[in-house]
Design an enzyme around this catalytic site. Structure first.
Site, short mmCIF file in Angstrom:
data_model
loop_
_atom_site.label_atom_id
_atom_site.label_comp_id
_atom_site.label_asym_id
_atom_site.label_seq_id
_atom_site.Cartn_x
_atom_site.Cartn_y
_atom_site.Cartn_z
N HIS A 1 0.84 -1.21 0.00
CA HIS A 1 0.00 0.00 0.00
C HIS A 1 0.88 1.26 0.00
O HIS A 1 0.59 2.23 -0.70
CB HIS A 1 -0.87 0.04 1.26
CG HIS A 1 -1.86 -1.07 1.38
ND1 HIS A 1 -1.78 -2.04 2.34
CD2 HIS A 1 -2.98 -1.36 0.67
CE1 HIS A 1 -2.79 -2.87 2.24
NE2 HIS A 1 -3.54 -2.49 1.22
N GLN B 1 -0.67 -3.80 -9.09
CA GLN B 1 -0.67 -4.95 -10.01
C GLN B 1 -1.02 -6.24 -9.26
O GLN B 1 -1.47 -7.21 -9.85
CB GLN B 1 0.71 -5.04 -10.67
CG GLN B 1 0.96 -6.25 -11.55
CD GLN B 1 0.08 -6.24 -12.80
OE1 GLN B 1 -0.34 -5.19 -13.27
NE2 GLN B 1 -0.20 -7.42 -13.34
N SER C 1 -2.80 -7.89 3.00
CA SER C 1 -3.36 -7.76 4.35
C SER C 1 -3.78 -9.12 4.87
O SER C 1 -3.77 -9.38 6.07
CB SER C 1 -4.56 -6.82 4.34
OG SER C 1 -4.19 -5.58 3.78
P1 AMP Z 1 -6.47 -3.71 -0.51
O1 AMP Z 1 -6.33 -2.91 0.74
O2 AMP Z 1 -6.01 -5.12 -0.38
O3 AMP Z 1 -7.84 -3.55 -1.13
O4 AMP Z 1 -5.46 -3.06 -1.54
C1 AMP Z 1 -5.48 -1.69 -1.83
C2 AMP Z 1 -4.58 -1.43 -3.02
O5 AMP Z 1 -3.25 -1.82 -2.69
C3 AMP Z 1 -4.99 -2.24 -4.26
O6 AMP Z 1 -4.84 -1.43 -5.40
C4 AMP Z 1 -3.99 -3.37 -4.26
O7 AMP Z 1 -3.74 -3.91 -5.55
C5 AMP Z 1 -2.75 -2.69 -3.70
N1 AMP Z 1 -1.84 -3.69 -3.15
C6 AMP Z 1 -2.13 -4.64 -2.24
N2 AMP Z 1 -1.05 -5.43 -2.02
C7 AMP Z 1 -0.06 -4.95 -2.81
C8 AMP Z 1 1.29 -5.35 -3.06
N3 AMP Z 1 1.85 -6.39 -2.45
N4 AMP Z 1 2.02 -4.63 -3.94
C9 AMP Z 1 1.46 -3.56 -4.59
N5 AMP Z 1 0.19 -3.16 -4.40
C10 AMP Z 1 -0.56 -3.83 -3.53
#
Ligand code: AMP
Length: 283
Positions: free
Chosen positions: A37, A148, A186
């Site tokens: 994030h 990605q 997460s």
């Molecule tokens: P989330 O909180 O899981 O909904 O993720 C929020 C944003 O963070 C989304 O655009 C995800 O694709 C991005 N994201 C989550 N994990 C990663 C990671 N390991 N590397 C890059 N972006 C991430």
């Protein structure tokens, strides 16, 4: 750093920034923030003058038997991380603020939401596109930053923005990984130590795929079989899908001719994990 819990408050903060001619970047998240994030925040800070991070565990993208209730919500820790990263405002609304009434207006992207996670999580992408459309209307950013890591989500959001002429640019940032190669998520918090070790086989299988493609393999069945062999070395890993798809249609392909995406979803215990590699055969 400001924290807005209402739509009115975040709009007021963004309006003030706009008055100073600042460009606005939005990083939508569900919180439990990690380096993945924060890489999006960093990218947003590079490209925009004013960075909004939304932290909202969106109920409409979870299926009835999924982990909405137990999804981690360490808000104090998240706010500290945002402050340290130089975020200007965190938008952290309640479910009632975002959905005061039962939703009857949805934004639905068709076809490219049918395969991969769309197949195993019916209704998921409708929830994602609807909440992102709402966030874009609330924050009115110039750019929004996605990872990605959720490759299908990024493709679907880009398509929604293009099809509905939404006035913002979508920026997709690379996957941030643990030392073991496991993509940060997460949901990794749910894993035991042993499960974390097992989860690194997801990356191993993706590396195998890359090696095979680099040495000329193009038949997707052969590649997927090799990847399956690697993942099946770990009994804890239950494969949901291993797919090689066209990068535009997200339909399965038999033979890699153009740019493609190799995407994996597995379950380890009760935890669902996804990962992917974009395949660029032109380089
Ligand atoms: P989330 O909180 O899981 O909904 O993720 C929020 C944003 O963070 C989304 O655009 C995800 O694709 C991005 N994201 C989550 N994990 C990663 C990671 N390991 N590397 C890059 N972006 C991430």
């Amino acid at each position: 750093m400001k924290v807005s819990q209402t739509i009115r408050s975040v709009r007021k903060n963004v309006k003030e920034a706009r008055k100073q001619d600042k460009t606005i970047g939005l990083v939508p998240t569900m919180g439990a923030l990690h380096a993945g994030h924060l890489s999006l925040v960093e990218a947003a800070k590079k490209k925009c003058d004013y960075v909004v991070v939304s932290i909202f565990v969106n109920p409409t993208q979870f299926g009835p038997s999924e982990d909405f209730e137990k999804y981690p919500r360490p808000i104090d820790d998240d706010l500290q991380k945002c402050e340290k990263a130089g975020v200007d405002v965190v938008f952290n609304p309640s479910a009632n603020e975002m959905y005061p009434e039962k939703v009857i207006t949805w934004v639905n992207v068709e076809k490219i939401t049918d395969n991969l996670c769309g197949h195993s999580r019916p209704g998921h992408f409708r929830g994602v596109t609807t909440v992102c459309a709402k966030l874009f209307n609330i924050v009115s950013p110039d750019m929004a930053f996605f990872g990605q890591k959720d490759a299908q989500q990024a493709i679907v959001i880009k398509r929604m923005v293009a099809d509905l002429n939404m006035p913002l640019e979508i920026v997709v940032c690379p996957i941030v990984r643990e030392k073991s190669g496991m993509a940060m998520s997460s949901r990794n918090k749910y894993l035991s130590e042993q499960e974390r070790v097992d989860a690194s086989y997801i990356y191993k299988s993706l590396q195998k795929c890359k090696e095979m493609i680099d040495s000329g393999s193009r038949n997707t069945k052969t590649i997927i079989n090799e990847m399956r062999n690697i993942l099946e070395q770990k009994e804890s890993i239950k494969i949901e899908y291993i797919s090689i798809v066209d990068e535009k249609t997200l339909e399965n392909i038999d033979y890699i001719k153009n740019n493609a995406l190799i995407a994996i979803a597995v379950r380890i215990g009760l935890t669902r994990l996804i990962d992917n590699f974009p395949i660029d055969i032109t380089v």
